[in-house]
Scaffold this active site. Structure first.
Site, PDB file in Angstrom:
ATOM      1  N   GLY A  11       0.815  -1.218   0.000  1.00 30.00           N
ATOM      2  CA  GLY A  11       0.000   0.000   0.000  1.00 30.00           C
ATOM      3  C   GLY A  11       0.843   1.260   0.000  1.00 30.00           C
ATOM      4  N   ASN A 111       5.797  -5.816   6.147  1.00 27.40           N
ATOM      5  CA  ASN A 111       6.266  -7.139   6.601  1.00 27.40           C
ATOM      6  C   ASN A 111       6.154  -8.217   5.522  1.00 27.40           C
ATOM      7  OD1 ASN A 111       3.502  -6.924   6.952  1.00 27.40           O
ATOM      8  ND2 ASN A 111       3.594  -7.062   9.182  1.00 27.40           N
ATOM      9  N   ASP A 141       0.841   1.413   8.844  1.00 24.91           N
ATOM     10  CA  ASP A 141       0.301   0.633   9.966  1.00 24.91           C
ATOM     11  C   ASP A 141       1.206   0.618  11.196  1.00 24.91           C
ATOM     12  OD1 ASP A 141      -2.085  -0.134   8.728  1.00 24.91           O
ATOM     13  OD2 ASP A 141      -1.072  -1.745   7.650  1.00 24.91           O
ATOM     14  N   ARG A 187      -5.738  -3.227  10.419  1.00 27.15           N
ATOM     15  CA  ARG A 187      -6.409  -4.524  10.389  1.00 27.15           C
ATOM     16  C   ARG A 187      -6.031  -5.327  11.625  1.00 27.15           C
ATOM     17  NH1 ARG A 187      -4.886  -6.146   5.006  1.00 27.15           N
ATOM     18  NH2 ARG A 187      -2.879  -6.032   6.032  1.00 27.15           N
ATOM     19  N   GLN A 297      -5.753   8.731   4.765  1.00 25.77           N
ATOM     20  CA  GLN A 297      -4.774   8.684   5.856  1.00 25.77           C
ATOM     21  C   GLN A 297      -3.405   8.201   5.410  1.00 25.77           C
ATOM     22  OE1 GLN A 297      -6.245   5.504   8.810  1.00 25.77           O
ATOM     23  NE2 GLN A 297      -7.723   5.439   7.155  1.00 25.77           N
TER      24      GLN A 297
END
Lengths: 400, 400
Positions: A11, A111, A141, A187, A297
């Site tokens: 992303g 990751n 994240d 998530r 965001q």
């Protein structure tokens, strides 16, 4: 001829391009590689030999790329299978590296992408390929192990906290106010939702509730506390991570149809609306607004954190230095030395320490009832987001 | 003792406080009124005599209020009934004005609030009250007659266009991209959706479609054109106003439960999801994201338009000068002299010319197929939003 190749994966963030540019500019200075090649659309494009020489860009274009959000080289969600399963792909990749004199490959990602770094570097070692494979971290994240915080997170935190502060002021203007719910990404880990603790007004945090995936959601206790807060203040402000889960592990958003991305992750959405439904079902109020911050965001460069932008560039430079020193299978990281004055050191860790692992929000920073973030977490967040807007209103509902 | 009273009404904007402060500072300079009283929560608070003397604020607090979004004095959605229906309310108001030596009342708001200005000033004249009632315009919707553009709109336009540009870049990073839909506010008029024409990349507008309430929605033609665009570019970017309607007048969002606010307006939401459903039903793609900008477009002061902020203050000053000159039943407005260099004049119009009326987006600025905005509309929008971010990416999907 000794070249390197850099590509982006996963992303987008506001500062992923700054890492590629940081690496390119560091090489321009120290001349370690003859060319810095940029692969388009991550490993997918590399497999198609879809790359170009970054020196083709003018200085102005390089600076514009540095200050542009979203993956400027294109991205992919292509998960490299194990080399025992798809050896041909590995052979193809190292053949491409060889033909283009690629001495070092840098993968910018989270990751999953660092799993690719781990696999490729292991394959190179096992098969005697003299190619260095190193990673540059990236994810809004903030869920990578070892690193103090991930590039992209500070800007996302600043955008979230700014939007929370502004929508909080917006939600309070009437004498008869309702309940406002903001849904953030996240998530598995609640870092993005937790960053709403930066939204403060009159010395206090705006959000009455901050709900994280790490804290099993106690629906009855939540409804009771929302009711109590609403009766007291005629207003409740709730921040919820998309990944908020019931104690049995079901996502609140699970009533929505779930699909899966190519990494096997459930695609979420709708935790905010699920919470709205819970509040309505408990008869608390029908004046409920839900705001999903969605992709903004992760791409709102107009509210970039200057610290985040600078660190992302330095991590690109750190990765270049790792490769120049002959390292492989490493990820450039930063370690916090102190909160105030804020100071970090740039170093590295094995990709294996990051690949496929998740760094959760610390339980000790969650309030005992599980519905908010402790004040002591603030010193972690403050330097990452940098300067926040300061506002002042007069009407009495802000003195609560 | 000769005081004035200022209050705010309707939905918040980023710059509504700047108008109140502009008026206060102008009075501080010319000393026309002894006190500038601020009414809390609009006419609702005035009826409760809930106001305070703005000179109680420190200079720093005044400056902070000027640069704070959302109605800093509180707001209301209270519609004053006709004086023949509720004479007591009018009598109560003018009694309050008299007891607090209020010579002039200023109401900051949209076409509903200017109806209050019209009614109160007419009542004062008819009943021999020597009180001046004047309006200061405000609405992100930009739908007030006579005025070139409304305070609040420029900042909303800048925020929308910036968010469109950033989410456009975010939506294009993969080789296999989908369809991105942004829903803006705009129940009756399409100005906010149309301001997405400011989001430009590589010299072209980002949005493939901009859908306005003013253009009856031809579902079959829309689906056919989305299909064609998606087949050509593997990506479609759509901006839709919440108020997009079918030719029979039904809102696309009408499948959602509709409630009504106290002005009798349907509370909308869900045009974006309605469009998503249409695209899915036509089998074009299932990769569709919907982003509702929601309240952020009216309160995101962090992306304020400097022009908008400055003009809002000047309109407060203009209203003060109107009252000082003995005018009543007027609204301070601005008239555009030229686009480039951008120049406006500050003047006034009768509240009756604005009250309850709607300025629609001009039909001549809509493309012949009804699905977009003509290039020639740009010169209207550009000076209102001010400086937009400039970005640069490399991957080839941006050369489309």
């Amino acid at each position: 001829m000794k070249n390197c190749l850099v590509a982006q994966s996963g992303g987008p963030t506001s500062v992923i391009n700054a890492s590629a540019v940081g690496l390119y500019l560091a090489n321009k200075e120290n001349g370690h590689f003859d060319k810095v090649l940029a692969g388009l659309n991550g490993i997918e494009g590399v497999l198609r030999e879809d790359f170009f020489d970054m020196s083709e860009l003018t200085d102005e274009e390089v600076e514009l790329l540095r200050t542009t959000p979203s993956a400027g080289l294109g991205s992919c969600r292509y998960k490299l299978k194990d080399s025992t399963v798809n050896k041909e792909e590995y052979e193809k990749l190292f053949d491409i590296f060889s033909r283009h004199s690629i001495d070092s490959f840098f993968y910018i990602g989270g990751n999953d992408s660092q799993d690719t770094v781990k696999k490729l570097s292991a394959y190179a070692k096992e098969n005697g390929f003299d190619v260095r494979i190193n990673g540059i971290p990236k994810t809004v994240d903030n869920d990578l192990m070892v690193i103090d915080h991930t590039p992209g997170f500070g800007s996302a935190a600043k955008y979230i906290a700014t939007s929370v502060l502004e929508s909080y002021l917006d939600s309070l203007v009437y004498t008869n106010n309702g309940i406002f719910i903001v849904e953030t990404m996240g998530r598995d880990a609640g870092w993005l939702a937790a960053s709403a603790c930066l939204a403060r007004y009159n010395g206090r945090q705006c959000a009455d509730f901050i709900l994280l995936p790490e804290v099993p959601f106690d629906e009855a206790a939540f409804a009771a506390k929302v009711k109590e807060t609403f009766e007291k203040k005629n207003h409740v402000y709730i921040v919820a991570s998309e990944g908020v889960k019931y104690p049995n592990g079901d996502f609140l958003a699970a009533t929505k149809a779930q699909s899966h991305d190519s990494f096997g992750h459930a695609q979420l959405g709708g935790a905010g609306n699920a919470i709205k439904a819970i509040i309505e079902a408990n008869g608390i109020t029908k004046r409920i607004k839900v705001l999903e911050l969605s992709v903004l965001q992760r791409c709102a460069f107009h509210a970039v954190s200057e610290v985040d932008l600078e660190e992302s560039g330095k991590l690109g430079k750190t990765a270049l230095e790792l490769a120049a020193a002959g390292e492989t299978g490493k990820v450039a990281i930063l370690v916090r030395e102190s909160d105030e004055p804020y100071k970090v050191n740039f170093t590295s860790t094995d990709a294996a320490n990051i690949a496929n692992k998740v760094k959760y929000f610390p339980a000790e920073w969650v309030t005992p009832d599980g519905f908010n973030i402790k004040e002591e977490a603030l010193s972690y967040f403050v330097p990452l987001a940098g300067k926040m807007p300061e506002y002042r209103v007069i009407h009495k509902y802000h003195n609560m």
